[in-house]
Design a protein around this motif. Structure first.
Motif, PDB file in Angstrom:
ATOM      1  N   GLU A  59       0.824  -1.209   0.000  1.00 23.22           N
ATOM      2  CA  GLU A  59       0.000   0.000   0.000  1.00 23.22           C
ATOM      3  C   GLU A  59       0.862   1.265   0.000  1.00 23.22           C
ATOM      4  O   GLU A  59       0.602   2.202  -0.759  1.00 23.22           O
ATOM      5  N   ALA A  60       1.893   1.298   0.821  1.00 24.14           N
ATOM      6  CA  ALA A  60       2.772   2.462   0.882  1.00 24.14           C
ATOM      7  C   ALA A  60       3.551   2.626  -0.421  1.00 24.14           C
ATOM      8  O   ALA A  60       3.703   3.746  -0.929  1.00 24.14           O
ATOM      9  N   LEU A  61       4.022   1.531  -0.985  1.00 19.92           N
ATOM     10  CA  LEU A  61       4.748   1.572  -2.254  1.00 19.92           C
ATOM     11  C   LEU A  61       3.825   2.045  -3.374  1.00 19.92           C
ATOM     12  O   LEU A  61       4.196   2.909  -4.176  1.00 19.92           O
ATOM     13  N   LEU A 123      15.337   2.978  -8.481  1.00 13.04           N
ATOM     14  CA  LEU A 123      15.481   3.694  -9.742  1.00 13.04           C
ATOM     15  C   LEU A 123      14.479   4.833  -9.830  1.00 13.04           C
ATOM     16  O   LEU A 123      13.317   4.687  -9.440  1.00 13.04           O
ATOM     17  N   ALA A 124      14.927   5.952 -10.363  1.00  7.69           N
ATOM     18  CA  ALA A 124      14.042   7.072 -10.669  1.00  7.69           C
ATOM     19  C   ALA A 124      13.208   6.701 -11.896  1.00  7.69           C
ATOM     20  O   ALA A 124      13.525   5.732 -12.603  1.00  7.69           O
ATOM     21  N   ARG A 145      10.568  -0.227   4.237  1.00 13.50           N
ATOM     22  CA  ARG A 145      10.324   1.053   4.929  1.00 13.50           C
ATOM     23  C   ARG A 145      11.384   2.090   4.588  1.00 13.50           C
ATOM     24  O   ARG A 145      11.071   3.267   4.423  1.00 13.50           O
ATOM     25  N   ASP A 146      12.637   1.672   4.476  1.00 16.21           N
ATOM     26  CA  ASP A 146      13.690   2.610   4.083  1.00 16.21           C
ATOM     27  C   ASP A 146      13.464   3.129   2.667  1.00 16.21           C
ATOM     28  O   ASP A 146      13.650   4.316   2.388  1.00 16.21           O
ATOM     29  N   VAL A 147      13.061   2.242   1.755  1.00 11.03           N
ATOM     30  CA  VAL A 147      12.806   2.648   0.376  1.00 11.03           C
ATOM     31  C   VAL A 147      11.625   3.615   0.316  1.00 11.03           C
ATOM     32  O   VAL A 147      11.681   4.637  -0.374  1.00 11.03           O
ATOM     33  N   VAL A 151      12.102   7.406  -1.175  1.00 12.21           N
ATOM     34  CA  VAL A 151      11.370   7.893  -2.343  1.00 12.21           C
ATOM     35  C   VAL A 151      10.396   9.000  -1.944  1.00 12.21           C
ATOM     36  O   VAL A 151      10.252   9.994  -2.666  1.00 12.21           O
ATOM     37  N   GLY A 152       9.758   8.879  -0.798  1.00 10.75           N
ATOM     38  CA  GLY A 152       8.896   9.958  -0.315  1.00 10.75           C
ATOM     39  C   GLY A 152       9.677  11.254  -0.156  1.00 10.75           C
ATOM     40  O   GLY A 152       9.213  12.331  -0.555  1.00 10.75           O
TER      41      GLY A 152
END
Length: 165
Positions: A59-61, A123-124, A145-147, A151-152
């Motif tokens: 969900e967060a991703l 990756l962007a 969580r780190d990713v 990205v956030g």
């Protein structure tokens, strides 16, 4: 076997996908923030924990518009079982050529038995590497969580810069 650094373009890799077809990287992630997870194999408890962690953060991703793919040297049946066991909904590649992946990305290879050591890449949307994590053993890998946090943060910095223009 050069390591990938921030700003480098992720190299082209094609890996067979669980369920058929091919995962063409970085094209499969183009236009979205992406994560590529390279894992040791189904037998590795740390790999299973990482895959389950990314599945749990779906969900967060998704909220950040991120796509995730994973791959290993495991055969298709083993990879499919790993995907099901860890409730993974993102594409998983199988039967990766360890030496070809290592030559393209700098990922470390265990020689006997022959498999890829864990690595992760953020990756962007344009395919540029924004973060790379390489490990030489079972530990030292990216967490979901780190990713999500990274990205956030990068998206908020980009939004502030665009607003200032």
């Amino acid at each position: 076997m050069p390591l990938l650094h921030n700003g480098d373009a992720f190299p082209k890799l094609d890996v067979p996908a669980v369920g058929g077809g091919t995962i063409a990287l970085p094209a499969a992630l183009a236009g979205s923030w992406g994560v590529i997870l390279i894992y040791r194999g189904a037998w590795c408890p740390f790999c299973n924990a990482q895959l389950a962690g990314f599945a749990a953060e779906k969900e967060a991703l998704d909220g950040l518009g991120m796509k995730v793919v994973a791959l290993s040297v495991d055969d298709e049946a083993t990879s499919a079982a790993t995907k099901a066991k860890n409730h993974v909904q993102f594409p998983v590649g199988h039967s990766a050529d360890a030496d070809a992946v290592a030559a393209a990305t700098g990922v470390f290879v265990n020689q006997s038995p022959h498999f890829l050591q864990p690595a992760g890449f953020v990756l962007a949307p344009d395919g540029a590497v924004k973060a790379a994590a390489y490990a030489t053993s079972a530990i030292g890998r990216m967490t979901a969580r780190d990713v999500v946090g990274l990205v956030g943060y990068l998206q908020s910095v980009a939004a502030k810069a665009a607003a200032a223009e």
